[in-house]
Write a protein that holds these residues in place. Structure first.
Motif, short mmCIF file in Angstrom:
data_model
loop_
_atom_site.label_atom_id
_atom_site.label_comp_id
_atom_site.label_asym_id
_atom_site.label_seq_id
_atom_site.Cartn_x
_atom_site.Cartn_y
_atom_site.Cartn_z
N TYR A 225 -36.59 13.50 21.39
CA TYR A 225 -36.33 13.43 23.07
C TYR A 225 -36.37 14.77 23.84
O TYR A 225 -36.52 15.00 25.10
CB TYR A 225 -34.70 12.87 23.21
N GLU A 226 -36.15 15.92 23.07
CA GLU A 226 -36.33 17.33 23.69
C GLU A 226 -37.73 17.57 24.15
O GLU A 226 -38.10 18.03 25.34
CB GLU A 226 -35.84 18.24 22.72
N THR A 227 -38.66 17.12 23.44
CA THR A 227 -40.07 17.06 23.95
C THR A 227 -40.30 16.34 24.88
O THR A 227 -41.25 16.61 25.88
CB THR A 227 -41.13 17.03 22.62
N ALA A 228 -39.84 15.12 24.93
CA ALA A 228 -40.14 14.33 26.24
C ALA A 228 -39.53 14.51 27.47
O ALA A 228 -39.87 14.71 28.46
CB ALA A 228 -39.39 12.84 25.81
N ILE A 229 -38.41 15.48 27.21
CA ILE A 229 -37.67 16.16 28.29
C ILE A 229 -38.62 17.02 28.91
O ILE A 229 -38.77 17.28 30.20
CB ILE A 229 -36.45 16.55 28.23
N ARG A 230 -39.14 17.93 28.35
CA ARG A 230 -40.08 19.15 28.41
C ARG A 230 -41.29 18.37 29.51
O ARG A 230 -41.66 19.26 30.13
CB ARG A 230 -40.52 19.87 27.37
N LEU A 231 -41.42 17.08 29.12
CA LEU A 231 -42.86 16.52 29.65
C LEU A 231 -42.46 15.56 30.52
O LEU A 231 -43.30 14.84 31.13
CB LEU A 231 -43.60 16.08 28.47
N GLY A 232 -41.07 15.63 31.00
CA GLY A 232 -40.72 14.88 32.08
C GLY A 232 -40.23 13.55 32.19
O GLY A 232 -39.97 12.83 33.04
N ALA A 233 -39.50 13.43 31.00
CA ALA A 233 -38.75 11.82 30.76
C ALA A 233 -37.67 12.29 31.69
O ALA A 233 -36.87 13.34 31.91
CB ALA A 233 -38.17 12.02 29.10
N THR A 234 -37.27 11.00 32.08
CA THR A 234 -36.13 10.78 32.98
C THR A 234 -35.09 10.06 32.30
O THR A 234 -33.98 10.24 32.59
CB THR A 234 -36.27 9.97 34.36
N HIS A 235 -35.54 9.14 31.33
CA HIS A 235 -34.31 8.57 30.56
C HIS A 235 -35.09 8.67 29.10
O HIS A 235 -36.17 8.42 28.69
CB HIS A 235 -34.70 6.89 30.69
N VAL A 236 -33.87 9.13 28.14
CA VAL A 236 -34.33 9.06 26.83
C VAL A 236 -33.61 8.22 25.82
O VAL A 236 -32.29 7.84 26.22
CB VAL A 236 -33.94 10.48 26.09
N GLU B 193 -48.92 11.34 33.31
CA GLU B 193 -50.06 11.25 34.27
C GLU B 193 -50.26 9.86 34.76
O GLU B 193 -50.74 9.58 35.82
CB GLU B 193 -51.31 11.69 33.27
N THR B 194 -50.03 8.98 33.97
CA THR B 194 -50.48 7.75 34.27
C THR B 194 -49.27 7.13 35.54
O THR B 194 -49.57 6.54 36.41
CB THR B 194 -50.23 6.46 33.23
N ALA B 195 -48.04 7.60 35.40
CA ALA B 195 -46.79 7.42 36.31
C ALA B 195 -47.42 8.12 37.61
O ALA B 195 -47.07 7.65 38.69
CB ALA B 195 -45.70 7.88 35.79
N ALA B 196 -47.69 9.40 37.41
CA ALA B 196 -48.01 10.08 38.71
C ALA B 196 -48.99 9.67 39.60
O ALA B 196 -49.12 9.52 40.69
CB ALA B 196 -48.48 11.69 38.44
N ARG B 197 -50.10 9.02 38.74
CA ARG B 197 -51.19 8.33 39.41
C ARG B 197 -50.79 7.08 40.29
O ARG B 197 -51.39 6.66 41.29
CB ARG B 197 -52.30 8.00 38.39
N ASN B 198 -49.75 6.42 39.71
CA ASN B 198 -49.55 5.32 40.16
C ASN B 198 -48.14 5.41 41.24
O ASN B 198 -47.54 4.53 41.63
CB ASN B 198 -49.20 4.27 39.15
N GLY B 199 -47.85 6.55 41.31
CA GLY B 199 -46.80 6.84 42.29
C GLY B 199 -45.23 6.50 41.57
O GLY B 199 -44.44 6.07 42.45
N LEU B 200 -45.16 6.60 40.33
CA LEU B 200 -43.86 6.08 39.62
C LEU B 200 -43.13 7.12 39.23
O LEU B 200 -43.59 8.25 38.69
CB LEU B 200 -44.10 5.18 38.30
N SER B 201 -41.71 7.11 39.53
CA SER B 201 -41.01 8.49 39.23
C SER B 201 -40.13 8.36 37.86
O SER B 201 -39.50 9.23 37.51
CB SER B 201 -39.87 8.40 40.38
N VAL B 202 -40.14 7.00 37.15
CA VAL B 202 -39.19 6.90 36.13
C VAL B 202 -40.11 7.03 34.82
O VAL B 202 -41.11 6.35 34.77
CB VAL B 202 -38.29 5.82 36.05
N LEU B 203 -39.76 7.78 33.72
CA LEU B 203 -40.42 7.81 32.58
C LEU B 203 -39.09 7.54 31.39
O LEU B 203 -38.61 8.45 31.21
CB LEU B 203 -41.08 9.09 32.41
N SER B 204 -39.46 6.54 30.76
CA SER B 204 -38.49 6.16 29.68
C SER B 204 -39.39 6.46 28.51
O SER B 204 -40.20 5.85 27.94
CB SER B 204 -38.05 4.88 29.65
#
Length: 240
Positions: free
Chosen positions: A212-223, A194-205
């Motif tokens: 990591y599978e939960t993170a991928i479900r919620l939008g992780a681009t890097h695990v 949510e914070t990334a989207a609000r600030n126009g950021l595309s990368v989520l580590s």
């Protein structure tokens, strides 16, 4: 009979690490597809901190080229002599960074994931001006507000992102977090997204060996995966 090269990893280690990489990659693909995502949108960062040369060489033999390191000096020892032969290598700093190490970090890393205060943003900007190198930057958010953990507090993240971009001219491309070990990571990953989207950021580590599978479900681009690839972590050397 050909002598064994003592610098080469044992065949059993190469096979074991190759199998672990294959399994983690398979699970990343399955998790991405289950979330309706392109598996290619998720990058595996192998956490190579505390690993020996044999394990690193086995990971490279398995085709891995993106590595996460916690400490500048250890990363230099791991990769200084290898970088020239690995033009596709990407090094990501995933541990806390002291301002007096900013110059060395900028010289070595392609991505610095742990920007968590404006003083560090200023030090990184100065180091980039001095070296001419411009690593990409992620802001680390302490989503659990844990006093012992690095990262900007969630309520202060927007201001730090804006200052890093607008005042210091850093190429902020995303966010990173490490949820509390004793809590469900999903709300923390969702908050980071949510914070990334609000600030126009595309990368989520976000996401490590256990989640990591939960993170991928919620939008992780890097695990960031370590023990699932290399086994239990070695103890770091006793240096300051």
């Amino acid at each position: 009979m050909t002598a064994t090269n003592p610098a080469s990893p044992a065949p059993s280690m190469v096979s074991s690490i190759a199998d672990r990489f294959a399994e983690v990659r398979r699970r990343i693909v399955e998790a991405a597809r289950a979330a309706g995502r392109d598996p290619a949108s998720v990058v595996l960062t192998a956490v190579s901190k505390t690993q020996g040369d044999a394990a690193l060489d086995a990971a490279l033999a398995a085709g891995q080229r993106v590595f996460g390191e916690n400490r500048v000096q250890e990363a230099k020892a791991h990769w200084g002599a290898r970088r020239a032969a690995l033009p596709d290598l990407e090094l990501r700093l995933i541990g806390p960074l002291q301002t007096n190490k900013a110059l060395e970090a900028v010289e070595l890393f392609d991505v610095i994931e742990t920007l968590d205060r404006e003083r560090l943003a200023a030090a990184l900007a100065a180091a980039m001006t001095r070296t001419g190198r411009r690593p990409r930057v992620l802001v680390q958010v302490n989503t659990g507000a844990e006093p012992q953990k690095a990262g900007v507090l969630p309520g202060e993240a927007d201001a730090l992102i804006a200052a890093a971009r607008d005042v210091h001219g850093l190429a902020v491309e995303g966010l990173m977090c490490i949820p509390p070990a004793d809590e469900d990571p999903a709300p923390h990953f969702a908050r980071l997204a949510e914070t990334a989207a609000r600030n126009g950021l595309s990368v989520l580590s976000m996401g490590m060996s256990g989640d990591y599978e939960t993170a991928i479900r919620l939008g992780a681009t890097h695990v960031r995966v370590g023990s699932a690839l290399f086994g239990e972590r070695n103890q770091p050397p006793a240096t300051s």
